[in-house]
Scaffold this motif. Structure first.
Motif, PDB file in Angstrom:
ATOM      1  N   ASP A 180       4.079   9.584  -3.840  1.00  0.00           N
ATOM      2  CA  ASP A 180       5.229   9.506  -2.950  1.00  0.00           C
ATOM      3  C   ASP A 180       6.483   9.959  -3.712  1.00  0.00           C
ATOM      4  O   ASP A 180       6.468  10.092  -4.929  1.00  0.00           O
ATOM      5  CB  ASP A 180       5.385   8.121  -2.324  1.00  0.00           C
ATOM      6  CG  ASP A 180       5.916   7.061  -3.281  1.00  0.00           C
ATOM      7  OD1 ASP A 180       6.819   7.362  -4.082  1.00  0.00           O
ATOM      8  OD2 ASP A 180       5.444   5.921  -3.209  1.00  0.00           O
ATOM      9  N   CYS A 193      13.308   7.387   1.023  1.00  0.00           N
ATOM     10  CA  CYS A 193      11.861   7.627   1.141  1.00  0.00           C
ATOM     11  C   CYS A 193      11.583   8.575   2.299  1.00  0.00           C
ATOM     12  O   CYS A 193      10.588   8.450   3.003  1.00  0.00           O
ATOM     13  CB  CYS A 193      11.120   6.303   1.359  1.00  0.00           C
ATOM     14  SG  CYS A 193      11.158   5.167  -0.034  1.00  0.00           S
ATOM     15  N   THR A 214       8.110  10.321   2.543  1.00  0.00           N
ATOM     16  CA  THR A 214       6.927   9.473   2.512  1.00  0.00           C
ATOM     17  C   THR A 214       6.659   8.948   3.915  1.00  0.00           C
ATOM     18  O   THR A 214       7.579   8.441   4.568  1.00  0.00           O
ATOM     19  CB  THR A 214       7.131   8.290   1.540  1.00  0.00           C
ATOM     20  OG1 THR A 214       7.414   8.805   0.238  1.00  0.00           O
ATOM     21  CG2 THR A 214       5.899   7.413   1.476  1.00  0.00           C
ATOM     22  N   GLY A 247       8.612   6.157   5.898  1.00  0.00           N
ATOM     23  CA  GLY A 247       9.781   5.908   5.061  1.00  0.00           C
ATOM     24  C   GLY A 247      11.099   6.016   5.793  1.00  0.00           C
ATOM     25  O   GLY A 247      11.162   6.019   7.029  1.00  0.00           O
ATOM     26  N   GLN A 299       2.546  -0.342   0.735  1.00  0.00           N
ATOM     27  CA  GLN A 299       2.000   0.965   1.104  1.00  0.00           C
ATOM     28  C   GLN A 299       0.488   0.881   1.246  1.00  0.00           C
ATOM     29  O   GLN A 299      -0.175   0.124   0.530  1.00  0.00           O
ATOM     30  CB  GLN A 299       2.328   2.005   0.036  1.00  0.00           C
ATOM     31  CG  GLN A 299       3.787   2.378  -0.043  1.00  0.00           C
ATOM     32  CD  GLN A 299       4.072   3.299  -1.208  1.00  0.00           C
ATOM     33  OE1 GLN A 299       4.293   2.843  -2.317  1.00  0.00           O
ATOM     34  NE2 GLN A 299       4.074   4.605  -0.958  1.00  0.00           N
ATOM     35  N   SER A 300      -0.048   1.692   2.138  1.00  0.00           N
ATOM     36  CA  SER A 300      -1.491   1.834   2.238  1.00  0.00           C
ATOM     37  C   SER A 300      -2.004   2.551   0.997  1.00  0.00           C
ATOM     38  O   SER A 300      -1.486   3.605   0.624  1.00  0.00           O
ATOM     39  CB  SER A 300      -1.857   2.634   3.483  1.00  0.00           C
ATOM     40  OG  SER A 300      -3.209   3.034   3.433  1.00  0.00           O
ATOM     41  N   ARG A 312      -0.644   6.396   1.183  1.00  0.00           N
ATOM     42  CA  ARG A 312       0.731   6.159   0.740  1.00  0.00           C
ATOM     43  C   ARG A 312       1.686   5.754   1.852  1.00  0.00           C
ATOM     44  O   ARG A 312       2.887   5.551   1.609  1.00  0.00           O
ATOM     45  CB  ARG A 312       1.292   7.364  -0.025  1.00  0.00           C
ATOM     46  CG  ARG A 312       1.655   8.581   0.794  1.00  0.00           C
ATOM     47  CD  ARG A 312       1.953   9.789  -0.093  1.00  0.00           C
ATOM     48  NE  ARG A 312       2.109  11.003   0.695  1.00  0.00           N
ATOM     49  CZ  ARG A 312       3.277  11.581   0.969  1.00  0.00           C
ATOM     50  NH1 ARG A 312       4.396  11.055   0.508  1.00  0.00           N
ATOM     51  NH2 ARG A 312       3.325  12.693   1.679  1.00  0.00           N
ATOM     52  N   ARG A 313       1.224   5.611   3.080  1.00  0.00           N
ATOM     53  CA  ARG A 313       2.118   5.253   4.179  1.00  0.00           C
ATOM     54  C   ARG A 313       2.812   3.919   3.895  1.00  0.00           C
ATOM     55  O   ARG A 313       2.178   2.943   3.506  1.00  0.00           O
ATOM     56  CB  ARG A 313       1.364   5.170   5.497  1.00  0.00           C
ATOM     57  CG  ARG A 313       2.226   4.681   6.678  1.00  0.00           C
ATOM     58  CD  ARG A 313       1.492   4.766   7.993  1.00  0.00           C
ATOM     59  NE  ARG A 313       1.309   6.166   8.365  1.00  0.00           N
ATOM     60  CZ  ARG A 313       2.242   6.902   8.965  1.00  0.00           C
ATOM     61  NH1 ARG A 313       3.423   6.383   9.255  1.00  0.00           N
ATOM     62  NH2 ARG A 313       1.985   8.156   9.269  1.00  0.00           N
ATOM     63  N   ILE A 314       4.124   3.899   4.096  1.00  0.00           N
ATOM     64  CA  ILE A 314       4.897   2.669   3.942  1.00  0.00           C
ATOM     65  C   ILE A 314       4.662   1.792   5.163  1.00  0.00           C
ATOM     66  O   ILE A 314       4.878   2.229   6.304  1.00  0.00           O
ATOM     67  CB  ILE A 314       6.387   2.986   3.748  1.00  0.00           C
ATOM     68  CG1 ILE A 314       6.591   3.724   2.408  1.00  0.00           C
ATOM     69  CG2 ILE A 314       7.222   1.707   3.787  1.00  0.00           C
ATOM     70  CD1 ILE A 314       8.008   4.197   2.184  1.00  0.00           C
TER      71      ILE A 314
END
Length: 497
Positions: free
Chosen positions: A288, A313, A316, A319, A332-333, A337-339
């Motif tokens: 990210d 962010c 991302t 974000g 985050q996953s 990388r998902r917030i």
């Protein structure tokens, strides 16, 4: 008023956004505090150990200087209740701080590193070990480390130390060393040109992953991240182009297949985010680009929790763009990388103003330590914790109604969406003359609060009292004050505001 009944009709929301991994709640549990900075947290055998730079601890809710109990740079708490335990060896002298804590794999020994000259009543230079059964300091583990120990990791046969030092037990060891559990120096050796700040041992993959400030390892360029052979110290994996020269690795953690990197950049726009990589192949999984000096990481149920002061962010998933705020916790996953929608927050606090400095999962509860002095807008110094539930926090900034009327009997209500720290989708309860008439839902966040509308149809010329509340499915805001609106007959008119 049927507010609670209406709220109960809503299915309790997952703590993350719909379809995402489930996060902890953003509501804190009652937690003791320190009068300084917490740098490290470790969990073993039902006990949470805290190390840092402090002289005293105090109970939940106590203000600075109130009800203090002496604890010199080290404290222990019951992991379930949060109760302060009597285990209280002091660590003092030299730099007067504990920077690293790591338990043995069986939880029977806690290894302690930092910059100190005494552990309890005995001399100890930068590293010590504690028997967790009786809180006694081990006499046999007293290595003489020449400077700061900033990171520790442990395998069945070795205790790895990383930091600023250049010698251990009088032998040359440049920023990293390996010892037996009894304190004897092992032949493991690597040449590292600047401080090591994070270690993650992965013996099944034949690696110990090392992060820090360095540019050269074993006479080769290795920008801030490298994997070494756990027995020899030779380089086994390089990570070219993962980090720029002006970033440093501040923390590492791993699961069964991946490892995760926390970075802090020096200068505007320098990489500050997190990276996921494969333990086996050494290939990057994701990266990210959040700005905001990541200091700490913890993993739980497919979620990577981090402490930073994130402020941009935008690139991302999930974000946010640069704003006039700093977000000090993120979730985050680990897959992509998902917030996720989990936004408890602290202030920057003491010292360098980074807020959180340490994260540790303990029996399903996330303990967070650092230099902060507030959590979720309430006074709480240097230590806090989050659990899976119950969710006790009502949505923030409850809505205030505005109204207009146009056309025969049409009344349009307008309001700005509220937001919630751990629920993205909120339901709005609209009452006309005390009766629930609509329950629209909308996703929102602190930085994304859209305008919402609802159009009601009533008898032309009639007057009505409207009120609104918002719920996350478990907690509801107070009902707004009543707004009296008279419906237009035929011509367009403005309603009361």
């Amino acid at each position: 008023m049927a507010l609670l009944a209406a709220a109960s009709l809503i299915t309790a929301s997952a703590s993350a956004a719909d379809g995402d991994e489930r996060t902890l709640t953003a509501d804190t549990l009652a937690t003791w505090q320190t009068d300084g900075i917490v740098w490290s947290i470790e969990y073993a055998g039902g006990v949470v150990y805290v190390g840092g730079t402090f002289d005293n601890v105090r109970p939940p809710g106590a203000g600075s200087g109130q009800q203090e109990v002496a604890r010199k740079n080290f404290a222990a708490f019951d992991a379930r209740t949060g109760r302060l335990l009597p285990c209280d060896p002091s660590f003092s002298g030299a730099g007067d701080t504990v920077r690293a804590l790591k338990a043995s794999q069986d939880g029977k020994v806690l290894y302690i590193g930092g910059s100190f000259g005494r552990a309890g009543h005995a001399e100890a230079f930068g590293a010590a070990a504690l028997d967790t059964a009786d809180c006694s300091l081990r006499k046999e583990f007293r290595p003489d480390v020449s400077s700061y120990v900033r990171a520790i990791d442990v395998t069945d046969g070795a205790v790895y130390l990383g930091g600023d030092f250049t010698s251990v037990n009088g032998k040359r060891r440049q920023r990293i060393a390996a010892l037996t559990p009894n304190g004897s120096l092992l032949p493991f050796k690597a040449r590292i040109d600047a401080p090591v700040r994070a270690l993650s041992a992965a013996p099944r993959f034949g690696k110990i992953i090392v992060g820090g400030d360095f540019l050269e390892v074993n006479d080769e360029f290795e920008f801030k991240l490298v994997a070494l052979h756990p027995a020899t110290g030779k380089t086994v994996t390089s990570y070219p182009d993962w980090l720029p020269a002006r970033s440093a690795v501040k923390a590492l953690t791993r699961d069964a297949t991946n490892f995760y990197v926390a970075a802090e950049g020096s200068g505007t726009g320098i990489f500050d985010g997190r990276i996921a990589g494969r333990l086996g192949s050494g290939k990057m999984v994701w990266k990210d680009t959040c700005l905001g000096a990541t200091q700490a990481l913890a993993l739980h149920n497919g979620v990577l929790y981090s402490g930073s002061h994130a402020h941009d962010c935008r690139d991302t998933p999930g974000g946010f763009t640069e704003g006039n705020f700093r977000q000090h916790f993120l979730a985050q996953s680990v897959k992509n990388r998902r917030i996720l929608h989990w936004f408890p927050d602290t202030d920057g606090g003491l010292g360098e103003g980074n807020g959180p400095r340490a994260l540790e999962m303990a029996g399903g509860v996330l303990w967070a330590g650092g230099e902060f002095t507030t959590v979720n807008g309430r006074r709480q110094q240097s230590l806090t914790r989050f659990a899976a539930g119950p969710d006790r926090g009502a949505p923030q900034d409850p809505p205030r109604l505005r109204a207009s009327s146009s056309g025969a009997g049409r009344i349009t209500l307008t309001w700005r969406a509220a937001w919630d720290r751990d629920d993205a989708r909120l339901k709005y309860l609209i009452y006309r003359d005390g009766r629930l008439v609509a329950t629209p839902t909308r996703r929102s966040a602190e930085w994304r609060r859209p305008l919402m509308t609802y159009t009601d149809t009533v008898t032309p010329g009639s007057s009505h009292r409207y009120r609104i509340a918002v719920t996350d499915g478990e907690n509801a805001s107070p009902m707004s004050s009543a707004l009296v609106v008279t419906a237009a007959t035929t011509a367009r008119t403005k309603g009361d505001r």
